[in-house]
Scaffold this active site. Structure first.
Site, PDB file in Angstrom:
ATOM      1  NE  ARG A   1      -1.993   1.739   3.450  1.00 40.99           N
ATOM      2  CZ  ARG A   1      -2.618   1.586   4.471  1.00 40.99           C
ATOM      3  NH1 ARG A   1      -3.135   0.564   5.541  1.00 40.99           N
ATOM      4  NH2 ARG A   1      -1.761   2.760   5.717  1.00 40.99           N
TER       5      ARG A   1
ATOM      6  CG  HIS B   1      -6.973   3.131   6.257  1.00 36.61           C
ATOM      7  ND1 HIS B   1      -7.040   1.932   5.630  1.00 36.61           N
ATOM      8  CD2 HIS B   1      -7.703   3.596   6.489  1.00 36.61           C
ATOM      9  CE1 HIS B   1      -7.954   1.752   6.004  1.00 36.61           C
ATOM     10  NE2 HIS B   1      -8.891   2.749   6.704  1.00 36.61           N
TER      11      HIS B   1
ATOM     12  CE1 TYR C   1       0.444   2.828   8.634  1.00 36.58           C
ATOM     13  CE2 TYR C   1      -1.160   4.597   9.542  1.00 36.58           C
ATOM     14  CZ  TYR C   1      -0.920   3.990   8.993  1.00 36.58           C
ATOM     15  OH  TYR C   1      -1.909   4.199   7.439  1.00 36.58           O
TER      16      TYR C   1
END
Length: 328
Positions: A248, A252, A260
């Protein structure tokens, strides 16, 4: 089973279309959201989940599918929708909330639905399992050709609905393939903090079906393994579980600060971007020339520009349309 030259060109084309589409959507998404980010503002309000880096999974699987085959996807669905043949103009219009969209602008990017392409997706985790298994069951009961494929993230396999659907597909030997996109992160939670086993493909043993883990986000290997699984499903031999290590490249969601992620992780992932990697591989093995790939990239950019233009110029839905197509 290796992809043919024509299939490689198709795979590369749709990887590039997907990437260019998302790059253009990302630009539009931030309109009206600066200098202070608020996802409720702008040309495209709401959340936006991009699939940059995960394109090999979509093309490697969908290269084997027919229009009559069914695909369900997740809240990160653009690459799979494009590879399955969803109408790009209507898909763009849906994301822009326009009347000409797939669902008249009601669904947005997480709830794309195209009956002509037999494609649907949902923002609910693991929600696509039941509809996909149901589609596989319907085809078996009616004696019709066709398979169903459910794409999910690695975190979705911890949902009870996933296990129930997998068990049903295995018990009834349905023409079904489950494809897990393991991008290592469930929102901001690393896989090893949420899942008890390293490889979700190992879960296939619990259902007495084949399980395959594909490393390296490799479109050639994905094509090979998916081809075997889909052929097995078409032959009436039952479901297969495939887990693909993928990357990815975005957060998100758009606006995710990604605090993170460990330092250096993003740089390492971009160094493994699958699109330039596939281009280099095709040039090296002689399956494409520089001119052919340049033409594919130029045509992809033109196609995406046309879809975005269609979306921007399309009519806004009437306010009263908010009360149609709903259940009282």
């Amino acid at each position: 089973m290796a992809p043919t030259r024509d299939e490689l060109h198709w795979m590369y084309r749709y990887m590039v279309i997907s990437r260019r589409f998302e790059e253009t959507i990302a630009e539009a998404y931030f309109e009206g959201k600066t200098p202070v980010f608020n996802m409720a503002n702008g040309t495209i309000p709401g959340e936006m989940h991009l699939s940059d880096g995960q394109e090999p999974v979509a093309v490697g699987v969908c290269a084997h599918l027919k229009p009559t085959d069914v695909v369900t996807a997740t809240h990160r669905p653009h690459h799979q929708a494009i590879a399955k043949g969803v109408d790009l103009d209507k898909m763009a219009a849906e994301i822009f909330g326009k009347k000409t969209g797939l669902s008249g602008g009601r669904g947005g990017h997480m709830h794309l639905f195209d009956a002509n392409a037999n494609f649907a997706c949902s923002g609910i985790i693991a929600q696509g399992m039941g509809p996909a298994v149901g589609a596989a069951l319907s085809r078996k009961m009616q004696g019709k050709d066709g398979v169903a494929v459910a794409f999910l993230g690695e975190g979705a396999v911890n949902q009870g609905a996933w296990h129930e659907a997998m068990n049903m597909a295995a018990v009834w030997k349905l023409p079904f393939v489950c494809v897990i996109e393991d991008n290592a992160w469930g929102i901001s939670v690393p896989k090893d903090a949420a899942t008890a086993i390293a490889n979700n493909a190992d879960r296939a043993a619990a259902y007495g079906i084949p399980g395959h883990r594909i490393e390296g986000n490799d479109p050639y290997k994905i094509y090979e393994v998916a081809g075997e699984a889909i052929a097995r499903a078409r032959a009436g031999e039952g479901p297969t579980l495939i887990e693909v290590e993928t990357y990815r490249l975005a957060g998100h969601f758009m606006g995710d600060a990604e605090a993170y992620r460990p330092e250096g992780e993003k740089d390492a992932l971009f160094a493994k971007d699958p699109i330039p990697a596939m281009r280099a591989r095709m040039l090296e093995d002689g399956s494409a020339s520089e001119a052919e790939l340049d033409r594919i990239e130029a045509e992809a950019a033109e196609r995406v520009a046309a879809a975005i233009k269609f979306a921007r110029e399309s009519e806004e839905p009437a306010p009263e349309d908010a009360l149609t197509a709903v259940f009282a």
